[in-house]
Design a protein around this motif. Structure first.
Motif, PDB file in Angstrom:
ATOM      1  N   LEU A 113       0.807  -1.219   0.000  1.00 36.60           N
ATOM      2  CA  LEU A 113       0.000   0.000   0.000  1.00 36.60           C
ATOM      3  C   LEU A 113       0.845   1.276   0.000  1.00 36.60           C
ATOM      4  O   LEU A 113       1.724   1.463   0.842  1.00 36.60           O
ATOM      5  N   LYS A 114       0.537   2.127  -0.944  1.00 29.97           N
ATOM      6  CA  LYS A 114       1.151   3.452  -1.005  1.00 29.97           C
ATOM      7  C   LYS A 114       0.042   4.494  -0.924  1.00 29.97           C
ATOM      8  O   LYS A 114      -0.958   4.411  -1.648  1.00 29.97           O
ATOM      9  N   ASN A 138     -12.878   6.415  -5.063  1.00 30.98           N
ATOM     10  CA  ASN A 138     -13.152   6.011  -6.444  1.00 30.98           C
ATOM     11  C   ASN A 138     -11.924   5.298  -7.013  1.00 30.98           C
ATOM     12  O   ASN A 138     -10.801   5.620  -6.637  1.00 30.98           O
ATOM     13  N   PRO A 139     -12.091   4.340  -7.920  1.00 31.56           N
ATOM     14  CA  PRO A 139     -13.348   3.809  -8.420  1.00 31.56           C
ATOM     15  C   PRO A 139     -13.863   2.670  -7.546  1.00 31.56           C
ATOM     16  O   PRO A 139     -13.140   2.159  -6.691  1.00 31.56           O
ATOM     17  N   HIS A 140     -15.105   2.240  -7.794  1.00 27.68           N
ATOM     18  CA  HIS A 140     -15.635   1.078  -7.099  1.00 27.68           C
ATOM     19  C   HIS A 140     -14.957  -0.185  -7.613  1.00 27.68           C
ATOM     20  O   HIS A 140     -14.590  -1.066  -6.841  1.00 27.68           O
ATOM     21  N   ASP A 141     -14.785  -0.263  -8.919  1.00 25.73           N
ATOM     22  CA  ASP A 141     -14.209  -1.413  -9.599  1.00 25.73           C
ATOM     23  C   ASP A 141     -14.946  -2.691  -9.204  1.00 25.73           C
ATOM     24  O   ASP A 141     -16.067  -2.635  -8.698  1.00 25.73           O
ATOM     25  N   MET A 142     -14.325  -3.868  -9.437  1.00 25.19           N
ATOM     26  CA  MET A 142     -15.000  -5.137  -9.157  1.00 25.19           C
ATOM     27  C   MET A 142     -15.354  -5.244  -7.681  1.00 25.19           C
ATOM     28  O   MET A 142     -16.480  -5.558  -7.309  1.00 25.19           O
ATOM     29  N   LEU A 143     -14.385  -5.010  -6.822  1.00 27.65           N
ATOM     30  CA  LEU A 143     -14.593  -4.908  -5.383  1.00 27.65           C
ATOM     31  C   LEU A 143     -13.780  -3.714  -4.902  1.00 27.65           C
ATOM     32  O   LEU A 143     -12.591  -3.624  -5.214  1.00 27.65           O
ATOM     33  N   PRO A 144     -14.376  -2.797  -4.159  1.00 29.74           N
ATOM     34  CA  PRO A 144     -13.628  -1.607  -3.717  1.00 29.74           C
ATOM     35  C   PRO A 144     -12.787  -1.900  -2.473  1.00 29.74           C
ATOM     36  O   PRO A 144     -12.810  -1.154  -1.501  1.00 29.74           O
ATOM     37  N   TYR A 145     -12.028  -3.005  -2.530  1.00 26.61           N
ATOM     38  CA  TYR A 145     -11.302  -3.432  -1.334  1.00 26.61           C
ATOM     39  C   TYR A 145     -10.222  -2.447  -0.901  1.00 26.61           C
ATOM     40  O   TYR A 145      -9.780  -2.469   0.248  1.00 26.61           O
ATOM     41  N   ALA A 146      -9.784  -1.555  -1.808  1.00 20.84           N
ATOM     42  CA  ALA A 146      -8.717  -0.619  -1.458  1.00 20.84           C
ATOM     43  C   ALA A 146      -9.142   0.390  -0.393  1.00 20.84           C
ATOM     44  O   ALA A 146      -8.298   1.123   0.133  1.00 20.84           O
ATOM     45  N   VAL A 147     -10.443   0.418  -0.035  1.00 24.38           N
ATOM     46  CA  VAL A 147     -10.854   1.283   1.069  1.00 24.38           C
ATOM     47  C   VAL A 147     -10.210   0.839   2.384  1.00 24.38           C
ATOM     48  O   VAL A 147     -10.245   1.569   3.364  1.00 24.38           O
ATOM     49  N   PHE A 148      -9.598  -0.358   2.396  1.00 20.08           N
ATOM     50  CA  PHE A 148      -8.929  -0.802   3.614  1.00 20.08           C
ATOM     51  C   PHE A 148      -7.804   0.144   4.019  1.00 20.08           C
ATOM     52  O   PHE A 148      -7.371   0.144   5.169  1.00 20.08           O
ATOM     53  N   ALA A 149      -7.340   0.975   3.076  1.00 19.68           N
ATOM     54  CA  ALA A 149      -6.298   1.952   3.384  1.00 19.68           C
ATOM     55  C   ALA A 149      -6.726   2.884   4.510  1.00 19.68           C
ATOM     56  O   ALA A 149      -5.884   3.463   5.206  1.00 19.68           O
ATOM     57  N   PHE A 150      -8.051   3.026   4.710  1.00 18.86           N
ATOM     58  CA  PHE A 150      -8.574   3.924   5.727  1.00 18.86           C
ATOM     59  C   PHE A 150      -8.834   3.221   7.051  1.00 18.86           C
ATOM     60  O   PHE A 150      -9.345   3.841   7.985  1.00 18.86           O
ATOM     61  N   ASN A 151      -8.475   1.952   7.153  1.00 15.88           N
ATOM     62  CA  ASN A 151      -8.671   1.255   8.418  1.00 15.88           C
ATOM     63  C   ASN A 151      -7.839   1.919   9.501  1.00 15.88           C
ATOM     64  O   ASN A 151      -6.655   2.218   9.295  1.00 15.88           O
ATOM     65  N   LYS A 298      -0.028  -3.646  -6.623  1.00 14.10           N
ATOM     66  CA  LYS A 298       0.439  -2.613  -5.696  1.00 14.10           C
ATOM     67  C   LYS A 298      -0.542  -1.452  -5.715  1.00 14.10           C
ATOM     68  O   LYS A 298      -0.649  -0.713  -6.694  1.00 14.10           O
ATOM     69  N   ILE A 299      -1.275  -1.300  -4.639  1.00 14.92           N
ATOM     70  CA  ILE A 299      -2.342  -0.300  -4.560  1.00 14.92           C
ATOM     71  C   ILE A 299      -1.778   1.063  -4.193  1.00 14.92           C
ATOM     72  O   ILE A 299      -0.997   1.205  -3.249  1.00 14.92           O
ATOM     73  N   HIS A 300      -2.206   2.063  -4.936  1.00 11.03           N
ATOM     74  CA  HIS A 300      -1.710   3.434  -4.788  1.00 11.03           C
ATOM     75  C   HIS A 300      -2.930   4.338  -4.592  1.00 11.03           C
ATOM     76  O   HIS A 300      -3.715   4.538  -5.521  1.00 11.03           O
ATOM     77  N   VAL A 301      -3.105   4.848  -3.392  1.00 11.85           N
ATOM     78  CA  VAL A 301      -4.282   5.661  -3.053  1.00 11.85           C
ATOM     79  C   VAL A 301      -3.856   7.111  -2.864  1.00 11.85           C
ATOM     80  O   VAL A 301      -2.940   7.402  -2.079  1.00 11.85           O
ATOM     81  N   VAL A 302      -4.515   8.019  -3.585  1.00 11.90           N
ATOM     82  CA  VAL A 302      -4.192   9.447  -3.482  1.00 11.90           C
ATOM     83  C   VAL A 302      -5.386  10.199  -2.900  1.00 11.90           C
ATOM     84  O   VAL A 302      -6.533   9.934  -3.251  1.00 11.90           O
ATOM     85  N   ILE A 303      -5.087  11.124  -2.004  1.00 12.97           N
ATOM     86  CA  ILE A 303      -6.117  11.858  -1.266  1.00 12.97           C
ATOM     87  C   ILE A 303      -5.956  13.339  -1.558  1.00 12.97           C
ATOM     88  O   ILE A 303      -4.923  13.944  -1.242  1.00 12.97           O
ATOM     89  N   GLY A 304      -6.955  13.928  -2.175  1.00  8.92           N
ATOM     90  CA  GLY A 304      -6.889  15.337  -2.519  1.00  8.92           C
ATOM     91  C   GLY A 304      -7.264  16.242  -1.361  1.00  8.92           C
ATOM     92  O   GLY A 304      -7.642  15.779  -0.275  1.00  8.92           O
TER      93      GLY A 304
END
Length: 353
Positions: A113-114, A138-151, A298-304
């Motif tokens: 996770l980045k 965003n995006p939801h994609d098949m499964l929006p599992y990348a929201v785990f970055a906010f755990n 490799k999940i890359h999450v950007v927060i504006g």
């Protein structure tokens, strides 16, 4: 209940750095980057299987119960499933949440996770004001599992403390066994009551506004288009205006490729998907296992930067909703374009419909 501002310090073995390869983007010197080394070995794979592998587990259990199980075996399966629906959703309490924390820490490794926060000071400012922050992922994609970055166990973002959660389709919490797993990893229903209640209580959260409709819009024949279903998704903006809660645009790169998939198309399928809360589809991930865990992308999450909205209480107007919804879409598009070259999306376009 107030939202206590918490640290966004990185977890162990993560690196924190400034953006050294930012193509001279204005303001990038203050970005906060946390980058976890990727490890898709045994333990991280086991953890992600305990989390996301239940989609397949439940399907195989159902098929076994229907076609292969004897009467006693079938009764045991039905009994355990019924017991799961009767027990509290967070059963067995502390033990389950500890397991959920371990799963999230291992998932951080599995997906390498980045995260990039463009304006952490502004998020901290809102947290100190005891405001709930809506992280619109965003995006939801098949499964929006990348929201785990906010755990909250990952401690990546100001405002996401011990009570920070990801809101998701309520249908998840009506499925035996799966409902407990998602509760352990801080998931809750995205129904209006929960959504609005958290805003009034100053409890930040993330959710994916595109929903299941966005899944049905995916088109493998147009791989360069990143499709978001947002133009008619205005309900969260209305609730933000009713409580004066800031909206933060969030984009997750590299979710595409997590799964291969197939699903029937047509208006009937769309209606069924909306009513169930998920799309009737077949997908496969790592090792091509149907309904298995995702490939270790490799999940890359950007927060504006946060979008400040006024508190209009019960006097929210359609004009205000349209105005701030437009601002959100514009900021999300700009966020995508600021970061797409770094992650290899340079030739791709964001398409909001």
């Amino acid at each position: 209940m107030t939202n206590i501002m918490c640290s966004s310090s990185s977890s162990s073995n993560s690196s924190i750095s400034s953006n050294r390869n930012n193509n001279n983007i204005s303001g990038s010197s203050k970005w906060k980057i946390i980058d976890r080394a990727q490890d898709s070995g045994f333990l991280p794979t086991v953890a992600v299987t305990l989390w996301l592998g239940w989609n397949g587990f439940i399907l195989w259990i159902i098929l076994y119960a229907i076609f292969l199980a004897g009467n006693w075996q079938r009764m045991i399966i039905i009994g355990l499933a019924t017991l799961s629906l009767v027990l509290p959703v967070d059963f067995p309490g502390t033990l389950g949440h500890r397991l959920g924390d371990w799963i999230m820490l291992q998932a951080e490794k599995y997906f390498g996770l980045k995260t990039v926060i463009e304006d952490e000071d502004d998020l901290i400012r809102h947290s100190k004001q005891n405001k709930a922050i809506i992280f619109a992922f965003n995006p939801h994609d098949m499964l929006p599992y990348a929201v785990f970055a906010f755990n909250p166990i990952l401690r990546r973002f100001p405002g996401i403390c011990e009570n920070g959660v990801a809101l998701m389709t309520s249908s998840v919490f009506n499925i035996p066994f799966l409902r407990h797993v998602y509760s352990w990893v801080k998931g809750k229903s995205v129904d209006k009551r929960t959504f609005l209640g958290r805003l009034h209580n100053g409890e930040s959260f993330t959710f994916s506004p595109g929903g299941v409709q966005e899944v049905l819009l995916q088109d493998p024949s147009k791989p360069r288009d990143v499709i978001l279903y947002l133009k008619n998704r205005k309900g969260f903006v209305k609730l933000a205006l009713a409580t004066g809660s800031p909206i933060v645009p969030v984009f997750g790169f590299n979710l595409d490729g997590s799964y291969g998939y197939w699903f029937p198309r047509g208006r009937l399928i769309e209606k069924i998907s909306r009513s169930m809360g998920f799309a009737p589809l077949v997908f496969w991930g790592r090792w091509f296992i149907p309904f298995g865990i995702p490939n270790p992308r490799k999940i890359h999450v950007v927060i504006g930067p946060a979008i400040d909205v006024p508190n209009e209480g019960e006097s929210v107007t359609q004009e205000s909703i349209d105005k701030y919804h437009g601002i959100f879409m514009k900021e999300l598009d700009a966020l995508f374009n600021r970061h797409k070259h770094e992650v290899g999306y340079g030739d791709r376009q964001l398409k909001i419909i």
